[in-house]
Scaffold this active site. Sequence first.
Site, short mmCIF file in Angstrom:
data_model
loop_
_atom_site.label_atom_id
_atom_site.label_comp_id
_atom_site.label_asym_id
_atom_site.label_seq_id
_atom_site.Cartn_x
_atom_site.Cartn_y
_atom_site.Cartn_z
N ASP A 119 -25.38 9.41 8.24
CA ASP A 119 -24.05 9.93 7.89
C ASP A 119 -24.19 11.30 7.24
OD1 ASP A 119 -21.23 9.96 6.69
OD2 ASP A 119 -21.26 7.98 7.60
N ASP A 163 -23.46 3.79 -9.40
CA ASP A 163 -23.37 2.50 -8.70
C ASP A 163 -24.33 2.39 -7.52
OD1 ASP A 163 -21.39 1.97 -10.48
OD2 ASP A 163 -19.77 1.81 -9.00
N HIS A 182 -18.12 11.20 2.70
CA HIS A 182 -18.00 10.08 3.65
C HIS A 182 -19.20 9.14 3.57
CE1 HIS A 182 -17.99 8.26 7.76
NE2 HIS A 182 -16.68 8.27 7.59
N ASN A 220 -11.14 6.26 15.65
CA ASN A 220 -9.80 6.14 15.04
C ASN A 220 -8.76 6.91 15.82
OD1 ASN A 220 -11.15 4.80 12.95
ND2 ASN A 220 -11.43 6.70 11.81
N GLY A 246 -0.88 -6.85 1.63
CA GLY A 246 -1.06 -7.33 0.26
C GLY A 246 -2.36 -6.86 -0.37
N VAL A 269 -0.18 -0.56 9.32
CA VAL A 269 0.18 -1.92 9.72
C VAL A 269 0.84 -1.87 11.10
CG1 VAL A 269 1.51 -3.98 9.16
CG2 VAL A 269 0.54 -2.59 7.33
N SER A 309 -14.79 3.74 10.22
CA SER A 309 -15.94 4.17 9.42
C SER A 309 -16.20 3.22 8.25
CB SER A 309 -15.70 5.56 8.83
OG SER A 309 -15.88 6.55 9.78
#
Lengths: 77, 508
Positions: B237, B246, B272, B368, B393, B405, B451
Amino acid sequence: MARFTLRYSGGTAPQEHTDLAAAAPNVTILDRTPKMMLIDADEDDAKNLASRLSGWTLHPEVEYQIPDTRKRIVNDA
Amino acid sequence: MAPATRRYILAPVQGFHASAANAREMKLFATLHQFSRKHTMQELTSSIGPDIPMTVIDSIGETKPKLIECSPDDLPALRASHPSMRILPVLYYQPAMKPRAAIRQAVGMAATATGAVAATSIVVQVVHGATNTPVAGVTVVGFTNFATKAGGEGVTNATGHVSLALGGATHVERLYTYPPTDPGTGLWPGLQENVTLHANDVIHLLPVDLSYRDCVRYFYGAADLATGTGVTVGIVDAGVALNHADLHVAGGRNCVTGEKAADFGDNGTEGHGTHVAGIVAARGMPPHGIRGIAPGVSLRSYRVFPQGKSGASNYDIAKAIDAGISEGCTLLNLSLGGPQGGGSDPHLADAIAAAHNAGVLVFVANGNDSREQVTFPASATFSQAVSAVGRKGTFPADTEPVGDVLAPFGSDAENFIAEFSNIGPETDFTGPGVGVISTLPGGYGIMSGTSMATPAEVGAAARVLAAQPAILAMPADANRTVAMLAALAAKTKSLGFTPTYEGKGMIV
């Protein structure tokens, strides 16, 4: 001039192959690994080199993007 | 009604003949050769897969490629049960005729016919939803007509202001606000629908609560730090932020031609690769950090996007795959892809096939382009192609994922295949990829896409494989790849979509 990839179908490419590529006229080797080379050359010169390298395949360099999901305005002229 | 069938070529993993060293492949090809003499629908039986109805139209020879006809919906099952086999589309070539010239209706023509439109702009301000402080660098996109993608956009300045040239309009169908991701701002991207804008309107961006249960946490829950131990994951990437609290990057390589090999950190574009890496392997603890799906993996970064740029060469990607193989990766994550309608790329396809033959699984994002065809290299024979699923949700109101959605909905009607996700018979898995919280250089943030779905499935695959030490200990060759795929198939669950949308389903 354009950039092309060369990939060797076996394991590590023979040294004489990389030597031959390095000495090829009008061909610049931009990068090499044990089984690949990135070259800058006219298409005919690239094909000529590839034809002399047994076990190698020649393809144009292709660029890939991060697939984005952002919506954008399309200014259609 | 029976699903429409299509023709495909089944070919050995390499070359033109099935390998005598691969008894399973030899048996399959011999069986299919017998089918070819019957010319009726047969069911391909497999010890590790379901029955797959197909007609063998022709066989070049007992050990040679077959021409078959079957439903595209059966391809994921066929690939899963016989992974050491190439399933190739039948290509038809046309005479090289010059295309006829065609008129294209241009927006500009309509504008001319109705007179010049004043370039009136509206200035709005974007602020942090909790502190009300201005946010710079936010891309604001206002669509006066979302279907035609007409409208205006701009980027906020230091005071959070941006001027939108909307041609005199004040009503926008959709107003998107994308905060910067490198460094991460910790803000949700926003979406307001059907709003009337006024001068100096203020848009508030919602801060991210790192304890929020997004779609990744909904489907995969919390992992302990040891989850994934024994599996090595390579992120091919834009590099991974090496100093993020983290993330622990065990190693890697910058594969960009002309750059330093040791510089495999973030490339300074949009973070990314750091976001992708966090989905797999973040080791933080909410509410002060985030936890990935398999934080115990050994994480490696193979940078292929040049410093400050967003295009990666197939040569550099192939170099990264080769490096991942030689440096012991079990799984490689490629959240990248070519343009829609782009041609094949034998150089990169060869590299992915080499990974298959070296016991390495390559997961690739479907792309995408909103339900268009699966892009390359996800469509490559030996890629594990991943679509994106979302769940209602798992994102707040007035945030960007609301716009993702779209039907179809799964057997649980809260689940949906993301509006942006590409689909097709090459799809192997679906993963959560709508409104995902993860690491970014200098912080955290939200991204959506195939991705994000891809590292989710890589993380899930790492969980499954970490529990299979015998498979991980196998020699690194195609037999290990087949064994890994069989183990994943046994842990893959349909969400109730057709295979074109979800492949075999989600790894659980």
